[in-house]
Motif scaffolding. Structure first.
Motif, mmCIF file in Angstrom:
data_model
loop_
_atom_site.group_PDB
_atom_site.id
_atom_site.type_symbol
_atom_site.label_atom_id
_atom_site.label_comp_id
_atom_site.label_asym_id
_atom_site.label_seq_id
_atom_site.Cartn_x
_atom_site.Cartn_y
_atom_site.Cartn_z
ATOM 1 N N PRO A 262 86.904 -47.929 76.323
ATOM 2 C CA PRO A 262 85.519 -47.559 75.328
ATOM 3 C C PRO A 262 85.755 -46.774 74.363
ATOM 4 C CG PRO A 262 85.779 -46.486 77.425
ATOM 5 C CD PRO A 262 86.803 -47.391 77.370
ATOM 6 N N PRO A 263 84.847 -46.904 73.219
ATOM 7 C CA PRO A 263 84.952 -46.025 72.116
ATOM 8 C C PRO A 263 84.814 -44.713 72.352
ATOM 9 C CG PRO A 263 83.092 -47.873 71.596
ATOM 10 C CD PRO A 263 83.719 -47.904 73.209
ATOM 11 N N GLN A 264 85.636 -43.847 71.576
ATOM 12 C CA GLN A 264 85.621 -42.393 71.757
ATOM 13 C C GLN A 264 84.348 -41.939 71.079
ATOM 14 O OE1 GLN A 264 87.749 -40.601 73.645
ATOM 15 N NE2 GLN A 264 88.882 -42.585 74.027
ATOM 16 N N PRO A 265 83.409 -41.279 71.864
ATOM 17 C CA PRO A 265 82.136 -40.842 71.246
ATOM 18 C C PRO A 265 82.065 -39.728 70.234
ATOM 19 C CG PRO A 265 82.429 -39.871 73.472
ATOM 20 C CD PRO A 265 83.516 -40.987 73.344
ATOM 21 N N ASP A 266 83.132 -38.746 70.343
ATOM 22 C CA ASP A 266 83.296 -37.659 69.665
ATOM 23 C C ASP A 266 84.289 -37.699 68.749
ATOM 24 O OD1 ASP A 266 81.319 -36.608 71.062
ATOM 25 O OD2 ASP A 266 82.566 -35.425 72.452
ATOM 26 N N VAL A 267 85.022 -38.912 68.151
ATOM 27 C CA VAL A 267 85.895 -38.965 67.207
ATOM 28 C C VAL A 267 85.307 -39.234 65.945
ATOM 29 C CG1 VAL A 267 88.001 -40.382 66.640
ATOM 30 C CG2 VAL A 267 87.670 -39.884 69.116
ATOM 31 N N ARG A 268 85.743 -38.516 64.945
ATOM 32 C CA ARG A 268 85.290 -38.749 63.585
ATOM 33 C C ARG A 268 86.334 -39.521 62.885
ATOM 34 N NH1 ARG A 268 86.265 -36.670 58.776
ATOM 35 N NH2 ARG A 268 84.682 -35.719 57.445
ATOM 36 N N GLY A 269 85.610 -40.286 61.953
ATOM 37 C CA GLY A 269 86.591 -41.442 61.212
ATOM 38 C C GLY A 269 87.074 -40.663 60.384
ATOM 39 N N PRO A 270 88.544 -41.437 59.777
ATOM 40 C CA PRO A 270 89.094 -40.815 58.557
ATOM 41 C C PRO A 270 88.258 -40.596 57.405
ATOM 42 C CG PRO A 270 89.450 -43.169 58.678
ATOM 43 C CD PRO A 270 88.575 -42.873 59.900
ATOM 44 N N ASP A 271 88.678 -39.565 56.539
ATOM 45 C CA ASP A 271 88.077 -38.918 55.340
ATOM 46 C C ASP A 271 88.139 -40.136 54.246
ATOM 47 O OD1 ASP A 271 87.133 -36.551 56.220
ATOM 48 O OD2 ASP A 271 89.003 -35.580 55.506
ATOM 49 N N LYS A 272 87.198 -40.512 53.562
ATOM 50 C CA LYS A 272 87.159 -41.211 52.602
ATOM 51 C C LYS A 272 87.571 -40.729 51.274
ATOM 52 C CE LYS A 272 83.792 -44.267 54.637
ATOM 53 N NZ LYS A 272 82.608 -45.037 54.520
ATOM 54 N N LYS A 273 87.688 -39.660 51.101
ATOM 55 C CA LYS A 273 88.149 -38.856 49.858
ATOM 56 C C LYS A 273 88.642 -37.372 50.475
ATOM 57 C CE LYS A 273 83.543 -37.649 48.002
ATOM 58 N NZ LYS A 273 82.789 -37.896 47.004
ATOM 59 N N PRO A 274 89.363 -36.686 49.736
ATOM 60 C CA PRO A 274 89.625 -35.327 50.260
ATOM 61 C C PRO A 274 88.286 -34.481 49.987
ATOM 62 C CG PRO A 274 91.038 -36.146 48.360
ATOM 63 C CD PRO A 274 90.137 -37.188 48.690
ATOM 64 N N ARG A 275 88.377 -33.672 51.260
ATOM 65 C CA ARG A 275 87.410 -32.608 51.359
ATOM 66 C C ARG A 275 87.317 -31.764 50.216
ATOM 67 N NH1 ARG A 275 86.474 -31.551 57.591
ATOM 68 N NH2 ARG A 275 86.595 -33.626 58.449
ATOM 69 N N ALA A 276 86.076 -31.356 49.839
ATOM 70 C CA ALA A 276 86.083 -30.544 48.486
ATOM 71 C C ALA A 276 86.041 -28.965 49.406
ATOM 72 C CB ALA A 276 84.773 -30.511 47.877
ATOM 73 N N ARG A 277 86.585 -28.135 48.597
ATOM 74 C CA ARG A 277 86.707 -26.652 49.241
ATOM 75 C C ARG A 277 85.668 -25.944 48.779
ATOM 76 N NH1 ARG A 277 92.426 -23.952 49.207
ATOM 77 N NH2 ARG A 277 91.668 -23.258 51.195
ATOM 78 N N ARG A 278 84.928 -25.203 49.610
ATOM 79 C CA ARG A 278 83.744 -24.435 49.210
ATOM 80 C C ARG A 278 84.089 -23.193 48.426
ATOM 81 N NH1 ARG A 278 79.819 -24.639 54.511
ATOM 82 N NH2 ARG A 278 79.408 -26.658 54.550
#
Length: 97
Positions: free
Chosen positions: A77-93
């Motif tokens: 079964p698909p993992q329900p709580d798994v986040r997919g890969p980032d499409k671009k680097p995350r911006a820092r706040r």
């Protein structure tokens, strides 16, 4: 999980397969894109060229045999709580002073 109805279609597309997984309680949420992503990333995906079960082309859609599709997702079964890969680097706040 709901029991399997007798009147299942012989083949499913990525979209109709995702709806069926939710209806049967195999996963809480799935879309056609979810199934396409799993097809691209899972090494044990059973469908497609070079795999043990070919896609069955109907019109312009790739379809899969319903029984084999459901059997695969019951075992994996698909993992329900798994986040997919980032499409671009995350911006820092910026830090607040």
């Amino acid at each position: 999980m709901v029991s399997i109805p007798d009147n299942l279609p012989p083949f499913v597309t990525f979209e109709s397969g995702a709806r069926l997984l939710v209806e049967l309680g195999i996963t809480q949420h799935a879309t056609g894109d979810t199934i396409r992503y799993l097809a691209r990333t899972r090494e044990d995906w059973p469908f497609g060229d070079g795999n043990r079960l070919p896609y069955i082309p109907i019109a312009n859609a790739r379809t899969m045999e319903t029984g084999a599709f459901l059997e695969y997702f019951r075992k994996n079964p698909p993992q329900p709580d798994v986040r997919g890969p980032d499409k671009k680097p995350r911006a820092r706040r910026p830090r607040r002073s």
